[in-house]
Design a protein around this motif. Structure first.
Motif, PDB file in Angstrom:
ATOM      1  N   UNK B 519      43.357  56.559  42.295  1.00 53.02           N
ATOM      2  CA  UNK B 519      44.159  55.818  41.338  1.00 53.02           C
ATOM      3  C   UNK B 519      43.845  56.217  39.906  1.00 53.02           C
ATOM      4  N   UNK B 560      48.382  52.926  34.261  1.00 51.36           N
ATOM      5  CA  UNK B 560      48.447  52.766  35.715  1.00 51.36           C
ATOM      6  C   UNK B 560      49.875  52.524  36.117  1.00 51.36           C
ATOM      7  N   UNK B 568      46.115  47.973  44.137  1.00 46.74           N
ATOM      8  CA  UNK B 568      44.834  47.452  43.688  1.00 46.74           C
ATOM      9  C   UNK B 568      44.785  45.924  43.801  1.00 46.74           C
ATOM     10  N   UNK B 571      43.011  44.188  46.710  1.00 46.65           N
ATOM     11  CA  UNK B 571      41.559  44.004  46.625  1.00 46.65           C
ATOM     12  C   UNK B 571      41.202  42.940  45.590  1.00 46.65           C
ATOM     13  N   UNK B 572      41.886  43.027  44.480  1.00 42.01           N
ATOM     14  CA  UNK B 572      41.592  42.080  43.397  1.00 42.01           C
ATOM     15  C   UNK B 572      41.796  40.655  43.896  1.00 42.01           C
ATOM     16  N   UNK B 575      39.093  39.568  46.278  1.00 40.58           N
ATOM     17  CA  UNK B 575      37.811  39.283  45.616  1.00 40.58           C
ATOM     18  C   UNK B 575      37.923  38.003  44.809  1.00 40.58           C
ATOM     19  N   UNK B 657      39.309  39.826  37.907  1.00 31.26           N
ATOM     20  CA  UNK B 657      40.637  40.438  37.740  1.00 31.26           C
ATOM     21  C   UNK B 657      40.840  41.033  36.371  1.00 31.26           C
ATOM     22  N   UNK B 659      39.854  43.728  34.650  1.00 30.73           N
ATOM     23  CA  UNK B 659      40.308  45.125  34.509  1.00 30.73           C
ATOM     24  C   UNK B 659      41.753  45.277  34.937  1.00 30.73           C
ATOM     25  N   UNK B 660      41.985  44.719  36.078  1.00 28.47           N
ATOM     26  CA  UNK B 660      43.337  44.827  36.623  1.00 28.47           C
ATOM     27  C   UNK B 660      44.356  44.254  35.655  1.00 28.47           C
TER      28      UNK B 660
END
Lengths: 85, 690
Positions: B519, B560, B568, B571-572, B575, B657, B659-660
């Motif tokens: 990514x 992105x 992504x 996963x985010x 978590x 979260x 960064x995302x």
């Protein structure tokens, strides 16, 4: 740090914690064993002690890792200010 | 074999190696050699070779043909073909032409004495004449040209004929004149001779008769006289002959001159005058000579007569003497008898008496006789005079004729000259007049022409100008239209460029670097696309502003893609779900564990999802609800709503979260800007389309 993504941090923390704990436990085991062998006439309690110590250390480390003490402090202060006001 | 030979046995040899005798060899070939068969090859081979080369040159190689033409065909034509053709065709016309001039020239001037110069004179003009008609007429000449050539040839022939006649005439006349001159000289010489002979004769006679001193030599004198007489006779005959011949020549000359005058072609030959003059001189001289001779003869006739009379008397006397004394021959040495002497004396006396009588008669009639003689002499003189007068008259007439001729010619020439002058003057006057008239006309015409021309010109010009104006207006209209069109097209092009650039930007935002798997590596810095957009827009403020809102990270690092973020997000979300119950202070391990346990038991699907348009009380939603909404909307494809919800996370979930979210926000910003740009590009593009 292979991934700098924030979502991975949790996973990494967990990994670290486990690894760390495991290592400490192993080390404790070893040290305990050594102690047991050397000092304590082959009794089991130094090993358990060592493992326990190891686990404890690891757990402690993990907890510190997971916690964010600055934020906590900030929160307490904010609350205090609020309370004051 | 050798071994066999060594052994002493006859070697076995193959029959083919046996050497056959000569005859057998020849016979075996089948054809006996003949010695004389080579000649036909000498003819056949060269002709075959020529034929082959000719065919080759004809069909294959023109160069070879050229060579053949140069070296073989043309010499053959020149030296073999043409002479043969000429010989065959040349026995027709050219021979006739050759005959005619010869035939004409010869009878016109017949000269008996000198045939050679005549022949040479005839040959010379005859030779160029047959050359002219025998010229080969070049092929391909038109009939007219051929006629012209014929006429020219005929004219030339005629001219040459005339020339030939003239030259012949001249030569003949010259010859005749020379002959006459020589004859004249001869004649004059002979005249002198004659005169001298006559004189001599007379003298001799005189001496013979009168000279009493030398009686002994009387015979000799009389001999001399006879000699002189003979001589005179001879000379006179000679003179007569010469004069006759000369007269003949003179007549010939005259006849020739007459004929030449009558003949048109030789009328105007100058030599005629000369000939005429010569004739005149010859005739006059001849006459003079004749008259001189006659004069001398007449002078001496008296003497001769006298001599004759004396001779007669003598002879009579002698006859009488003989009749009287027949047997007496004077001169003999015999002495005469007395009788004879007496009779002789008596006769002599009688004779004397008679003579005296006669003398007396004569004296009496002397005067009359003298008168008669004078009359006769006068008559003779008159006749001589007449003759001389005639001669002179003839001479004068001839001279006058000659003069007349000369004057006539001079006059003609002068007349010709004058006529020419007058004609020239007239021609000059005429030409001057013509020139003047032409000038005047020219002026007139020029004026007319100029007037008309100007009128027409102005008309044309006006029409042309009108047309031009129309065209210019049209052209201007077209120009403006084209310019507008060009401007519109330019704008359209720019809009297109912008649109394309925006499209590129969009594409990059959407896809990133497609070939990478990880990514992070899919990030493509948008710098180029944004610069392209910026350039394509020119200096449009809207574009500038929008471009400036694009965050720097997008330029430098890239953005992105939605797909990756979606991936992504899983996963985010998971978590976040695990740490949903933890606030930002973090937490003990126990807390984490409990949070984890909670997340295990909660399913995000169990939550009711709020609609997009509803008002949301963010405070009341806990992380799980937020996560449920976000994931719901993410599943439905509404990235923005998901991001909005995710932005409401609290505590540790937010950190997780973070960064995302950052990336998602970046993407959204950039996308928003890109969409704005695209919209703008579309708008401006659409404007130009319609």
């Amino acid at each position: 740090m292979a991934s700098k993504r924030s979502e991975d941090e949790y996973g990494e923390k967990v990994n670290r914690a486990i690894v760390d704990t495991g290592v400490k436990m192993a080390t404790g085991l070893v040290v305990g064993g050594v102690f047991s062998l050397v000092l304590f006439k082959r009794r089991t309690w130094p090993i358990a002690f060592g493992v326990g110590t190891g686990f404890g250390m690891g757990y402690s480390n993990a907890e510190n890792d997971f916690q964010n003490k600055n934020a906590a402090l900030l929160r307490r202060l904010q609350v205090d200010i609020q309370l004051h006001n | 074999m050798w071994r066999a030979a060594a052994r002493g046995v006859a070697p076995r040899i193959k029959s083919s190696t046996v050497v056959k005798p000569l005859q057998q060899r020849c016979m075996s070939s089948g054809v006996p050699q003949k010695k004389g068969g080579k000649l036909k090859w000498f003819i056949l081979l060269p002709s075959a070779a020529l034929g082959g080369v000719a065919a080759y040159g004809e069909f294959v190689d023109p160069e070879v043909k050229k060579l053949m033409e140069e070296n073989v065909y043309s010499p053959f034509q020149e030296y073999v073909y043409k002479p043969v053709m000429d010989m065959i065709a040349g026995s027709g016309k050219p021979a006739e032409e050759e005959q005619k001039p010869l035939v004409k020239v010869i009878p016109a001037k017949p000269v008996e004495k000198k045939p050679e110069p005549e022949k040479t004179a005839v040959k010379a003009p005859a030779s160029p004449v047959p050359a002219a008609p025998a010229q080969p007429q070049p092929a391909g000449m038109s009939a007219k040209e051929r006629e012209k050539l014929d006429i020219e040839q005929k004219l030339q022939q005629q001219r040459e004929k005339e020339k030939a006649e003239n030259t012949a005439l001249e030569s003949k006349l010259q010859e005749l004149m020379n002959v006459c001159k020589t004859g004249l000289q001869e004649a004059s010489e002979i005249q002198n001779e004659v005169i001298s002979a006559v004189k001599k004769h007379a003298q001799a006679l005189q001496t013979a008769m009168d000279d009493k001193t030398d009686i002994l030599n009387k015979e000799g004198q009389w001999n001399a006289v006879t000699e002189a007489f003979q001589k005179r006779g001879v000379v006179t005959d000679n003179a007569k002959k010469v004069m006759d011949s000369l007269r003949l020549e003179k007549e010939k000359l005259k006849a020739m001159v007459e004929e030449a005058r009558n003949n048109k072609s030789t009328k105007s030959n100058k030599i005629l005058n000369q000939a005429q003059e010569a004739y005149n001189t010859v005739s006059s001289k001849l006459n003079a000579i004749e008259s001189a001779i006659a004069k001398s003869e007449s002078e001496n006739r008296g003497l001769v007569k006298f001599n004759d009379l004396v001779e007669e008397g003598k002879k009579k006397f002698q006859k009488e003497l003989e009749s009287l004394m027949p047997d007496v021959k004077p001169g003999k040495g015999k002495k005469l008898s007395e009788e004879e002497l007496n009779s002789l004396i008596a006769h002599a006396h009688r004779r004397i008496e008679q003579l005296q009588h006669q003398l007396a008669n004569h004296l009496a009639l002397e005067k009359e006789r003298i008168q008669e003689a004078l009359d006769m002499q006068r008559k003779a003189d008159e006749s001589v005079c007449d003759r001389r007068i005639e001669d002179e008259a003839q001479k004068i007439k001839n001279n006058v004729d000659l003069e007349k001729q000369k004057w006539g010619e001079e006059a003609r020439v002068q007349f010709e000259v004058e006529l020419r002058q007058q004609l020239a003057r007239q021609a000059a006057a005429h030409s001057d007049h013509l020139q003047e008239v032409l000038k005047v006309q020219e002026q007139e015409l020029l004026q007319k022409y100029e007037r008309q021309f100007n009128l027409k010109f102005i008309e044309e010009r006006q029409a042309f100008q009108a047309e031009i104006a129309g065209w210019v207006a049209r052209l201007k209209g077209i120009e403006t239209a084209v310019e507008n069109r060009a401007a519109a097209e330019k704008i359209a092009r720019e809009a297109q460029d912008l649109w394309l650039a925006c499209l590129a930007l969009n594409g990059t935002i959407r896809r990133g670097k497609e070939e990478e798997l990880a990514w992070e590596e899919r990030l493509k810095p948008l710098g180029n696309e944004i610069v392209a957009v910026y350039d394509a827009a020119g200096n449009h403020p809207f574009v500038n502003m929008i471009v400036s809102t694009i965050p720097e990270k997008a330029y430098v690092r890239g953005v992105w893609t939605e797909d990756t973020l979606r991936e992504r997000f899983e996963k985010v979300s998971s978590v976040c779900k695990k740490v949903a119950a933890i606030d930002e202070c973090g937490g003990t391990l126990y807390k984490y564990f409990i949070s984890y346990l909670q997340s295990v038991f909660i399913s995000l699907r169990s939550y009711d999802v709020k609609n997009l348009n509803d008002q949301v009380d963010v405070e009341s939603m806990d992380n799980f609800e937020i996560l449920a909404n976000a994931s719901y909307w993410m599943d439905r494809g509404d990235f923005e709503a998901a991001v909005r919800y995710m932005n409401q996370l609290q505590g540790e979930a937010r950190k997780v979260a973070g960064d995302w979210l950052k990336e998602a926000k970046l993407l959204l910003e950039t996308r928003q800007a890109a969409f704005a740009l695209t919209a703008f590009a579309s708008a401006s593009g659409l404007g130009t389309v319609f």
